[in-house]
Design an enzyme around this catalytic site. Structure first.
Site, PDB file in Angstrom:
ATOM      1  N   HIS A 295      -7.372  -3.492   4.935  1.00 15.02           N
ATOM      2  CA  HIS A 295      -6.812  -2.135   4.820  1.00 15.02           C
ATOM      3  C   HIS A 295      -7.580  -1.356   3.761  1.00 15.02           C
ATOM      4  O   HIS A 295      -7.968  -0.205   3.968  1.00 15.02           O
ATOM      5  CB  HIS A 295      -5.323  -2.233   4.467  1.00 15.02           C
ATOM      6  CG  HIS A 295      -4.726  -0.972   3.895  1.00 15.02           C
ATOM      7  ND1 HIS A 295      -4.989  -0.526   2.614  1.00 15.02           N
ATOM      8  CD2 HIS A 295      -3.850  -0.078   4.415  1.00 15.02           C
ATOM      9  CE1 HIS A 295      -4.336   0.593   2.387  1.00 15.02           C
ATOM     10  NE2 HIS A 295      -3.627   0.884   3.455  1.00 15.02           N
ATOM     11  N   ASN A 296      -7.808  -1.978   2.610  1.00 20.17           N
ATOM     12  CA  ASN A 296      -8.519  -1.292   1.534  1.00 20.17           C
ATOM     13  C   ASN A 296      -9.975  -1.037   1.893  1.00 20.17           C
ATOM     14  O   ASN A 296     -10.549  -0.020   1.488  1.00 20.17           O
ATOM     15  CB  ASN A 296      -8.428  -2.106   0.243  1.00 20.17           C
ATOM     16  CG  ASN A 296      -7.061  -2.002  -0.412  1.00 20.17           C
ATOM     17  OD1 ASN A 296      -6.068  -1.703   0.245  1.00 20.17           O
ATOM     18  ND2 ASN A 296      -6.985  -2.269  -1.700  1.00 20.17           N
TER      19      ASN A 296
ATOM     20  N   LYS B  83      -4.202  -6.766   3.846  1.00 22.43           N
ATOM     21  CA  LYS B  83      -4.246  -5.703   2.834  1.00 22.43           C
ATOM     22  C   LYS B  83      -5.670  -5.479   2.335  1.00 22.43           C
ATOM     23  O   LYS B  83      -6.093  -4.337   2.081  1.00 22.43           O
ATOM     24  CB  LYS B  83      -3.324  -6.070   1.659  1.00 22.43           C
ATOM     25  CG  LYS B  83      -3.373  -5.077   0.478  1.00 22.43           C
ATOM     26  CD  LYS B  83      -3.076  -3.642   0.890  1.00 22.43           C
ATOM     27  CE  LYS B  83      -2.726  -2.739  -0.274  1.00 22.43           C
ATOM     28  NZ  LYS B  83      -3.766  -2.636  -1.292  1.00 22.43           N
TER      29      LYS B  83
ATOM     30  N   GLU C 130      -9.944   1.902   3.980  1.00 15.67           N
ATOM     31  CA  GLU C 130      -9.681   3.027   3.069  1.00 15.67           C
ATOM     32  C   GLU C 130     -10.974   3.489   2.394  1.00 15.67           C
ATOM     33  O   GLU C 130     -11.236   4.701   2.298  1.00 15.67           O
ATOM     34  CB  GLU C 130      -8.665   2.574   2.030  1.00 15.67           C
ATOM     35  CG  GLU C 130      -8.280   3.583   0.975  1.00 15.67           C
ATOM     36  CD  GLU C 130      -7.352   2.963  -0.060  1.00 15.67           C
ATOM     37  OE1 GLU C 130      -7.673   3.023  -1.264  1.00 15.67           O
ATOM     38  OE2 GLU C 130      -6.311   2.410   0.331  1.00 15.67           O
TER      39      GLU C 130
ATOM     40  N   SER D  76       0.838  -1.203   0.000  1.00 15.05           N
ATOM     41  CA  SER D  76       0.000   0.000   0.000  1.00 15.05           C
ATOM     42  C   SER D  76       0.868   1.246   0.000  1.00 15.05           C
ATOM     43  O   SER D  76       1.909   1.304   0.647  1.00 15.05           O
ATOM     44  CB  SER D  76      -0.924   0.028   1.219  1.00 15.05           C
ATOM     45  OG  SER D  76      -1.677   1.228   1.224  1.00 15.05           O
TER      46      SER D  76
END
Length: 521
Positions: free
Chosen positions: A217-218, A214, A221, A160
């Site tokens: 995480h997105n 990840k 986001e 990222s």
């Protein structure tokens, strides 16, 4: 005649003739590179340059040779960095020291499978393939299984930070065999973003764990961006303040508890004038209001449902993107459906107070979004026996990545204080901050609803907070309805056991009550 005699004279020495007539090309030394990177879109190029900048010898390869040449030329222009280009997959693999370490950065799905199939022909037991793309973690698990017979290690590593992060230091989230991680660890710890307590990377767990973290995480986001968008909409639609003033507000907020990469770039976006096209106004006002996506947000919500973890903030952000995509329908709806026709006399607005409230509401909502995402990670980690350290996730996200923010230090501290914390918002420090800002949070939602400004993520976060803090919810009525029409039974608060009620005279015995619980999630 002389030229003919010249050639004839050397005909008996073809090697000498070759030396005289052909340009000299020095082949790159075999097995001289520390690591290989295959897949040279901008992210791949930048990460290769990043590794080379830290002194590692990198061999680069790509399906189209032009990208290889471009990357090698960039390396020369940026200080003769140690990057070697390969003209074929076989040559690419031959350039790597053993055990070979390869990072692939190609489009998710079939291109990854094709790349692995191509490269693995030239690999052997003990070599490591690292997939650095955004990939569905089940695909990572499958690929690791498929490579096992060859003894090739497979690591899924989320990256990222976008193009800038890939070049200057991203957040790297690897998951795979510990033996494989140990081989790449000296490289990725130097190339990752660096913060006060170390590099923004570390061992997350077995294969699949890195891609999973990840993915979440997105999802966070997505939620963070939607929350900022809703705050912007209230400023624009209710307060009617200019882009320039909004840019200053976000710039100032970036020196507070809201300090983050996304707040920083929001200020810059709002301040950017449309000098290059129209010469008037601001770029953001000319951008079509349709938000694209690559799929990781959808995967996050699928996983939340699979793990039975509530994620209303992130779910709302995904729904908002779906609705934004229906632009033509919204244009038509705007002529048919009416919003509230309110005045400031009916719902008084005090600019300074509302701006302070928006800041508080954004902070609280962000905390709840992180809590939801970390809850999904914890649930999957428990199910898969990955033993992911949530405080390490927060630490890795503090630098390099898109969701890097000051708040992550508090989150890291909270999760480090209590490794068994059921939910982030139960930490005494975090809970105190939410309670302190609760009234402001509610005022923002009330104003937005009153003025007809959609704030699904802000409302989702507040509803998450309110639902979680309630000792008793109306779920008792919902469970009674399930028992009424389906005989699904219920539990009581005054005694142990499973029960069913004959709600009307038409209800009959349902037999073995315990059998009715079969199939419950």
């Amino acid at each position: 005649n002389r030229s003919i005699l010249f050639v004839h004279a050397y005909a008996i020495q073809p090697s000498l003739l070759s030396n005289l007539l052909l340009p000299q090309v020095t082949p790159p030394p075999i097995m001289s590179c520390d690591i290989g990177l295959y897949g040279l879109a901008v992210m791949g190029q930048n990460f290769a340059l990043n590794m080379a900048s830290h002194g590692f010898k990198v061999c680069v390869g790509n399906r189209s040779p032009s990208k290889v040449e471009l990357t090698v030329n960039r390396a020369k222009e940026e200080g003769n960095l140690p990057i070697t280009g390969a003209s074929s997959p076989e040559e690419f693999c031959k350039q790597l020291s053993k055990p070979r370490k390869i990072i692939i950065l190609v489009m998710a799905g079939k291109p990854v499978d094709d790349t692995i199939a191509t490269l693995s022909q030239y690999l052997e037991a003990g070599d490591v393939i690292v997939d650095g793309g955004n990939e569905w973690f089940h695909n990572t698990l499958r690929r690791a299984k498929e490579l096992e017979p060859k003894g090739i290690h497979f690591v899924g590593m989320g990256i990222s930070g976008g193009e800038e992060g890939a070049r200057n230091g991203p957040s790297l989230m690897p998951g795979g065999p510990k033996e494989a991680y140990d081989l790449i660890e000296p490289i990725i710890t130097k190339c990752a973003a660096q913060v006060n307590d170390g590099p923004c990377t570390g061992y997350l767990g077995p294969v699949g764990a890195g891609n999973y973290v990840k993915m979440i995480h997105n999802g966070i986001e997505y939620g963070d961006m939607q929350l900022i968008g809703e705050i912007y909409d209230v400023m624009k639609s209710v307060l009617k303040i200019s882009n320039e003033e909004m840019a200053k507000v976000f710039h100032d907020w970036n020196s507070t508890e809201l300090e983050s990469y996304l707040i920083e770039i929001t200020a810059k976006i709002l301040a950017k004038k449309d000098d290059e096209v129209t010469g008037e106004g601001y770029v953001v006002d000319y951008i079509l209001d349709k938000t694209g996506m690559k799929g990781t947000g959808r995967w996050t919500i699928q996983e939340a449902a699979e793990r039975s973890v509530a994620a209303p903030t992130m779910s709302a952000s995904l729904d908002a993107r779906y609705i934004s995509a229906r632009k033509d329908e919204r244009v038509k709806a705007s002529t048919v459906l009416k919003g509230p026709d309110v005045t400031s006399a009916e719902i008084p607005i005090h600019k300074g107070q509302l701006l302070d409230d928006l800041r508080a509401a954004l902070y609280c909502s962000k905390v709840c979004s992180y809590a939801q995402g970390l809850g999904i990670i914890k649930s999957c980690s428990d199910d898969m026996n990955w033993d992911i350290d949530l405080s390490e996730c927060a630490r890795m996200w503090k630098g390099g990545c898109i969701i890097r923010a000051q708040i992550l230090q508090k989150i890291q501290d909270a999760l480090a204080r209590d490794k068994n914390l059921p939910n982030l918002i139960l930490d005494p420090v975090v809970a105190g901050e939410l309670n302190e800002r609760s009234a402001a949070w509610r005022r923002v939602v009330a104003v937005a609803v009153g003025y007809g400004v959609p704030t699904p993520a802000l409302c989702g976060s507040l509803n998450y907070f309110d639902s979680y803090r309630r000792e008793r919810l109306p779920a008792n009525l919902t469970q009674a309805q399930r028992d009424f029409f389906g005989g699904h039974t219920y539990e009581r608060i005054d005694r142990d056991g499973v029960f069913h009620t004959a709600w009307t005279e038409s209800h009959k015995s349902i037999g073995d009550i315990n059998e009715r619980k079969a199939g419950e999630l």
